[in-house]
Write an enzyme that holds these catalytic residues in place. Structure first.
Site, PDB file in Angstrom:
ATOM      1  N   ARG A 183       0.772  -0.992   0.025  1.00 50.52           N
ATOM      2  CA  ARG A 183       0.065   0.010   0.070  1.00 50.52           C
ATOM      3  C   ARG A 183       0.839   1.293   0.115  1.00 50.52           C
ATOM      4  NH1 ARG A 183      -3.549  -2.712  -1.485  1.00 50.52           N
ATOM      5  NH2 ARG A 183      -5.484  -2.955  -0.903  1.00 50.52           N
ATOM      6  N   GLU A 212      -4.204   7.635  -4.326  1.00 46.79           N
ATOM      7  CA  GLU A 212      -4.472   7.210  -5.716  1.00 46.79           C
ATOM      8  C   GLU A 212      -5.953   7.872  -6.304  1.00 46.79           C
ATOM      9  OE1 GLU A 212      -4.332   2.855  -5.371  1.00 46.79           O
ATOM     10  OE2 GLU A 212      -2.022   2.949  -4.655  1.00 46.79           O
ATOM     11  N   HIS A 230      -1.623   0.535  -9.839  1.00 41.02           N
ATOM     12  CA  HIS A 230      -2.285  -0.566  -8.724  1.00 41.02           C
ATOM     13  C   HIS A 230      -2.718  -1.511  -9.532  1.00 41.02           C
ATOM     14  CE1 HIS A 230      -3.947  -0.642  -4.276  1.00 41.02           C
ATOM     15  NE2 HIS A 230      -3.865  -1.947  -4.803  1.00 41.02           N
TER      16      HIS A 230
HETATM   17  O1  LIG Z   1      -4.623  -4.139  -3.795  1.00 43.77           O
HETATM   18  C1  LIG Z   1      -5.247  -5.072  -4.055  1.00 43.77           C
HETATM   19  C2  LIG Z   1      -6.004  -5.700  -2.984  1.00 43.77           C
HETATM   20  O2  LIG Z   1      -6.052  -5.502  -1.922  1.00 43.77           O
HETATM   21  O3  LIG Z   1      -6.747  -6.615  -3.495  1.00 43.77           O
END
Ligand SMILES: O=CC(=O)O
Length: 265
Positions: A183, A212, A230
């Site tokens: 993250r 983001e 992401h």
């Molecule tokens: O980042 C993606 C998730 O947490 O599934």
């Protein structure tokens, strides 16, 4: 730590019949777990469904940064090859000392892959894992000081927020590379950009960012950085798997059975 928490207590108080929150992500940092549990609401998530895809992406970003794959791609597309044949050298992956921050399922999959590349693995996590052969560091700063690559695989919590701070990056050093598929806010992004610009770390491969989808423009100008929106989980197979898992969780819920992928944290 800024969390966009739409399921706050005011909303939950209006939903007395809500019994299950089913999120299609593996991370649950967008949920207030204590609040949900306080209201007796069960939580189900993607569990380990995405771990292999995310680990693949971590390795892909690392190879890209070390071997300058994206940078070389731009070099060819911009027709620079005939005019400037001496492209800067990359760095070898084999034998790198790699520190994994967070040795859960994703971190373990990353370790497994990088072992295959001949990397030496060490890790930091809340507790030492009894059955793994890698060196354990209880302190992420010490891990960084002993590694050439740091791969951020942990979730975002109050404890991990900005855990990768300026001191950790300076310990990683001028040739050090950071990969983040966990993250964004686990890294102090402002300080990371400063370290990259000033050459205090060697490069970064980033799938996640602090806010983001806003990606700091300064990162766009850096050749030693590879950026991804992401997207580590976004494979056809993982999306098919997720659709199936959602249905299985709903079927279990409406049959009064336990969730197929309960959040266990
Ligand atoms: O980042 C993606 C998730 O947490 O599934």
């Amino acid at each position: 730590m800024p969390v966009i928490n739409t399921l706050n207590s005011a909303v939950l108080d209006c939903l007395p019949l809500l019994k299950l929150v089913l999120t299609t992500s593996a991370g649950v940092d967008h949920l207030n777990l204590a609040e949900l549990r306080g209201h007796g609401i069960a939580i189900a998530c993607a569990g380990n469904l995405f771990s292999e895809d995310v680990a693949d992406m971590a390795v892909g970003l690392l190879i890209d940064v070390l071997r300058k794959v994206s940078e070389r791609d731009q070099f060819v597309r911009q027709c620079l090859w005939p005019t400037k044949p001496n492209f800067p050298l990359g760095l070898k992956l084999s034998d790198k000392q790699v520190g994994i921050v967070g040795l859960g399922k994703i971190g373990s999959e990353v370790a497994k892959r990088l072992e295959g590349f001949g990397c030496r693995i060490s890790y930091n996590s809340r507790t030492k894992k009894p059955l793994v052969p890698y060196s354990y560091y209880s302190n992420v700063h010490e891990l960084a000081a002993d590694c050439e690559v740091l791969i951020i695989c942990c979730g975002l919590t109050k404890e991990t927020h900005h855990m990768i701070n300026r001191e950790v990056m300076l310990a990683l050093g001028r040739n050090g590379v950071i990969i983040n598929i966990g993250r964004g806010p686990v890294i102090d992004e402002h300080e990371m950009i400063r370290c990259l610009v000033e050459g205090e770390i060697g490069g970064a491969g980033l799938d996640v960012f602090e806010i983001e989808p806003e990606v700091p423009r300064q990162l766009f100008t850096l050749d030693n950085v590879v950026l991804s929106p992401h997207a580590a989980v976004t494979t056809h197979e993982s999306f098919v798997g997720m659709s199936k898992l959602v249905v299985e969780n709903l079927e279990a819920f409406f049959s009064n059975k336990p969730s197929v992928s309960p959040y266990m944290g």
